[in-house]
Scaffold this motif. Structure first.
Motif, PDB file in Angstrom:
ATOM      1  N   GLY A  28      -2.620  -6.180  11.773  1.00  0.00           N
ATOM      2  CA  GLY A  28      -2.324  -5.077  10.872  1.00  0.00           C
ATOM      3  C   GLY A  28      -3.600  -4.441  10.363  1.00  0.00           C
ATOM      4  N   GLU A  29      -3.410  -3.523   9.419  1.00  0.00           N
ATOM      5  CA  GLU A  29      -4.549  -2.842   8.812  1.00  0.00           C
ATOM      6  C   GLU A  29      -4.324  -2.708   7.312  1.00  0.00           C
ATOM      7  N   LEU A  30      -5.421  -2.660   6.601  1.00  0.00           N
ATOM      8  CA  LEU A  30      -5.423  -2.400   5.173  1.00  0.00           C
ATOM      9  C   LEU A  30      -6.074  -1.045   4.989  1.00  0.00           C
ATOM     10  N   SER A  38      -7.684   3.403  -6.674  1.00  0.00           N
ATOM     11  CA  SER A  38      -7.612   2.009  -6.231  1.00  0.00           C
ATOM     12  C   SER A  38      -6.379   1.736  -5.387  1.00  0.00           C
ATOM     13  N   SER A  39      -5.669   2.758  -4.959  1.00  0.00           N
ATOM     14  CA  SER A  39      -4.442   2.526  -4.216  1.00  0.00           C
ATOM     15  C   SER A  39      -4.739   2.042  -2.797  1.00  0.00           C
ATOM     16  N   ILE A  40      -3.820   1.233  -2.283  1.00  0.00           N
ATOM     17  CA  ILE A  40      -3.960   0.683  -0.928  1.00  0.00           C
ATOM     18  C   ILE A  40      -2.622   0.777  -0.207  1.00  0.00           C
ATOM     19  N   GLU A  41      -2.669   0.729   1.112  1.00  0.00           N
ATOM     20  CA  GLU A  41      -1.480   0.599   1.938  1.00  0.00           C
ATOM     21  C   GLU A  41      -1.716  -0.535   2.923  1.00  0.00           C
ATOM     22  N   VAL A  42      -0.688  -1.333   3.143  1.00  0.00           N
ATOM     23  CA  VAL A  42      -0.747  -2.386   4.156  1.00  0.00           C
ATOM     24  C   VAL A  42       0.104  -1.912   5.326  1.00  0.00           C
ATOM     25  N   LEU A  43      -0.512  -1.906   6.510  1.00  0.00           N
ATOM     26  CA  LEU A  43       0.155  -1.443   7.731  1.00  0.00           C
ATOM     27  C   LEU A  43       0.373  -2.624   8.666  1.00  0.00           C
ATOM     28  N   ASN A  44       1.450  -2.596   9.428  1.00  0.00           N
ATOM     29  CA  ASN A  44       1.684  -3.668  10.392  1.00  0.00           C
ATOM     30  C   ASN A  44       0.874  -3.428  11.661  1.00  0.00           C
ATOM     31  N   ASP A  45       1.097  -4.257  12.673  1.00  0.00           N
ATOM     32  CA  ASP A  45       0.316  -4.160  13.910  1.00  0.00           C
ATOM     33  C   ASP A  45       0.620  -2.899  14.711  1.00  0.00           C
ATOM     34  N   LYS A  46       1.688  -2.183  14.365  1.00  0.00           N
ATOM     35  CA  LYS A  46       2.021  -0.918  15.033  1.00  0.00           C
ATOM     36  C   LYS A  46       1.513   0.285  14.239  1.00  0.00           C
ATOM     37  N   GLY A  47       0.825   0.020  13.119  1.00  0.00           N
ATOM     38  CA  GLY A  47       0.307   1.101  12.282  1.00  0.00           C
ATOM     39  C   GLY A  47       1.337   1.674  11.331  1.00  0.00           C
ATOM     40  N   GLU A  48       2.475   0.985  11.182  1.00  0.00           N
ATOM     41  CA  GLU A  48       3.530   1.470  10.295  1.00  0.00           C
ATOM     42  C   GLU A  48       3.274   0.998   8.865  1.00  0.00           C
ATOM     43  N   HIS A  49       3.469   1.916   7.930  1.00  0.00           N
ATOM     44  CA  HIS A  49       3.291   1.631   6.507  1.00  0.00           C
ATOM     45  C   HIS A  49       4.359   0.612   6.075  1.00  0.00           C
TER      46      HIS A  49
END
Length: 168
Positions: A28-30, A38-49
């Motif tokens: 995934g990605e952060l 300070s906002s963040i999004e965590v994405l899965n291995d397909k780049g989906e939010h």
């Protein structure tokens, strides 16, 4: 995603960083949205939010939401001497305490019955961007959600440190 996961902040707290498992595979990605927020999004291995974390407007509470902007939980610091404590209220899934000794880099996550459901530790960060290792043993909290909680703890600490430094 119940194994160890590794992820990091960026030096300027903006841009995307990868989330890796123990086998050093990208899972995934952060997305650290901006150096000015300070906002963040965590994405899965397909780049989906999957999950978002951000401070409330004019507040020191960190809100974790899903991809539909449905609130999953709220993180806030708890006052204590000689330890670092945080409380994560995961709405209908219960209350969780996050605790660490005063000078430790390791944090434990406990449910309402004092069962250890996870832990995380800062594995670097003195002259580089902080990197974290997360272990999730919870049946009720996803690793994506816990990554947002870890980043919330980190951002609360940054905010408190900046406030303490500006008052000197």
């Amino acid at each position: 995603m119940n194994n160890s996961l590794y992820f990091s902040d960026n030096f300027f707290s903006s841009g995307k960083t990868d989330i890796y498992n123990e086998a050093k595979e990208k899972v995934g990605e952060l997305d650290l949205k901006s150096a000015f927020s300070s906002s963040i999004e965590v994405l899965n291995d397909k780049g989906e939010h999957i999950v978002t974390g951000k401070f409330t407007f004019f507040g020191n509470r960190w809100i974790v939401s899903d991809y539909h902007q449905q609130e999953l939980g709220e993180l806030k610091a708890k006052f204590s001497f000689f330890t670092k404590k945080y409380q994560y209220h995961a709405m209908d899934r219960g209350m969780y305490m996050i605790e660490s000794e005063a000078f430790s880099r390791k944090y434990d996550i406990y449910d309402m019955n004092s069962n250890l459901v996870g832990s995380f530790e800062k594995v670097s960060g003195f002259f580089s961007s902080p990197a974290f290792r997360l272990m999730n043993h919870s049946e009720h909290l996803s690793s994506h959600e816990l990554i947002a909680v870890v980043m919330g703890v980190s951002n609360i600490q940054k905010r408190n440190s900046a406030a303490a430094n500006s008052s000197v």
